[in-house]
Design an enzyme around this catalytic site. Structure first.
Site, PDB file in Angstrom:
ATOM      1  N   LYS A 120     107.257   8.078  44.551  1.00 48.05           N
ATOM      2  CA  LYS A 120     107.403   9.364  43.887  1.00 48.05           C
ATOM      3  C   LYS A 120     108.114   9.207  42.544  1.00 48.05           C
ATOM      4  CE  LYS A 120     110.535  12.495  44.777  1.00 48.05           C
ATOM      5  NZ  LYS A 120     111.393  13.516  45.412  1.00 48.05           N
ATOM      6  N   ASP A 138     106.501  16.014  45.512  1.00 44.67           N
ATOM      7  CA  ASP A 138     107.817  16.341  46.053  1.00 44.67           C
ATOM      8  C   ASP A 138     107.654  17.442  47.099  1.00 44.67           C
ATOM      9  OD1 ASP A 138     107.314  18.628  44.618  1.00 44.67           O
ATOM     10  OD2 ASP A 138     109.224  18.635  43.548  1.00 44.67           O
TER      11      ASP A 138
END
Length: 217
Positions: A120, A138
Site C-alpha cells: 500500500k 486503504d
C-alpha cells in the site's frame, strides 16, 4: 456492475474533485515516503501536525539517521505505533543511503525492500510522487469498492486487482484520491451521506442512508 456504470462513477467523482491531492503534507518524495509510513493506522491530520515540526529539522535520509530513533521519537510520539514507526523511518533512511544513493526509488520492488514499506505504501509513493497509475487500497477505498459494488473483494489484494482492471485508463492516475476522499467525506463507515452522494443512483449498496428522501422532505 457493468462497464458503463463504472465509467460514469469515475466521471462523477472526477467532476467533484478535478484536481485531487494527497492530504499528507510533503515537498519531495522522501517527505512523502516518511509521511505515508507514519500514517499507517493514524490520521493524515495527526501526521501533518507531527511532520510540521519534524521536516524543518530533518527532511533528508541523512538528517533522520543523524537524529536516530531516540531523536526522532519526540517528534512523532503523538502518532499511533510511534515506537515501531520511528525504527522503520530510521532504518529505511539508512537503507536509502546505503543502497539507493539517498534517493527514493521509483519502482515497486525497491520500495518494498525498505523497512516499514508494504504494498500500500509503495503504491501511494509510486502514484503521488512519481505519477504511476497505481491504486493503493486503504480502509476507505476497500469500503467504497465493496459497498458500491464497483470492485468487490474479500481482501485488499483482490480489491486492488479489480480496481486496476475495472477503472478506465483515463481515470487511473487519480483514482486512488477520488475513491479515498469519497470514502473519507461522503461514503463514511458508520453513517454514509447517501443523500448528498454524487453517485447514489449508480451505487449498488442496499442499505442506503436516505432518511429525508423517505420522509418526503
Amino acid at each position: 456492475m457493468n462497464r458503463i456504470k463504472r465509467y460514469e462513477i469515475m466521471k462523477r467523482l472526477a467532476a467533484v474533485r478535478p484536481n485531487p491531492q494527497s492530504e499528507l503534507q510533503y515537498t519531495n518524495p522522501y517527505e512523502l515516503l516518511v509521511a505515508v509510513v507514519l500514517s499507517a493506522q493514524a490520521t493524515d491530520k495527526s501526521v501533518n501536525l507531527a511532520t510540521r515540526e519534524l521536516f524543518p529539522v530533518a527532511n533528508t535520509p541523512e538528517a533522520i539517521v543523524k537524529l536516530g530513533v531516540e531523536g526522532l521519537t519526540p517528534y512523532i510520539k503523538t502518532i499511533g505505533l510511534y515506537r515501531n514507526k520511528a525504527k522503520h523511518v530510521v532504518a529505511l533512511s539508512q537503507k536509502l543511503l546505503d543502497e539507493f544513493g539517498g534517493v527514493v526509488p521509483d519502482d515497486r520492488e525497491s520500495l518494498e525492500s525498505l523497512p516499514g514499506v508494504g504494498r500500500k505504501t509503495a503504491n501511494v509513493v509510486l502514484n503521488v510522487a512519481f505519477g504511476h497509475p497505481t491504486i493503493a487500497v486503504d480502509t476507505h477505498i476497500f469500503r467504497v469498492s465493496n459497498r458500491t459494488g464497483f470492485a468487490p473483494g474479500k481482501t485488499v489484494e483482490e480489491v486492488e486487482k479489480k480496481l486496476v482492471k475495472f477503472v478506465p485508463d483515463e481515470f487511473k492516475k487519480d483514482a486512488h484520491h477520488w475513491l479515498l476522499l469519497h470514502g473519507r467525506y461522503c461514503c463514511k463507515a458508520a453513517k454514509p451521506d447517501c443523500e448528498h452522494c454524487p453517485i447514489e443512483d449508480l451505487c449498488e449498496f442496499k442499505k442506503k442512508n436516505l432518511t429525508s428522501k423517505k420522509s418526503g422532505d
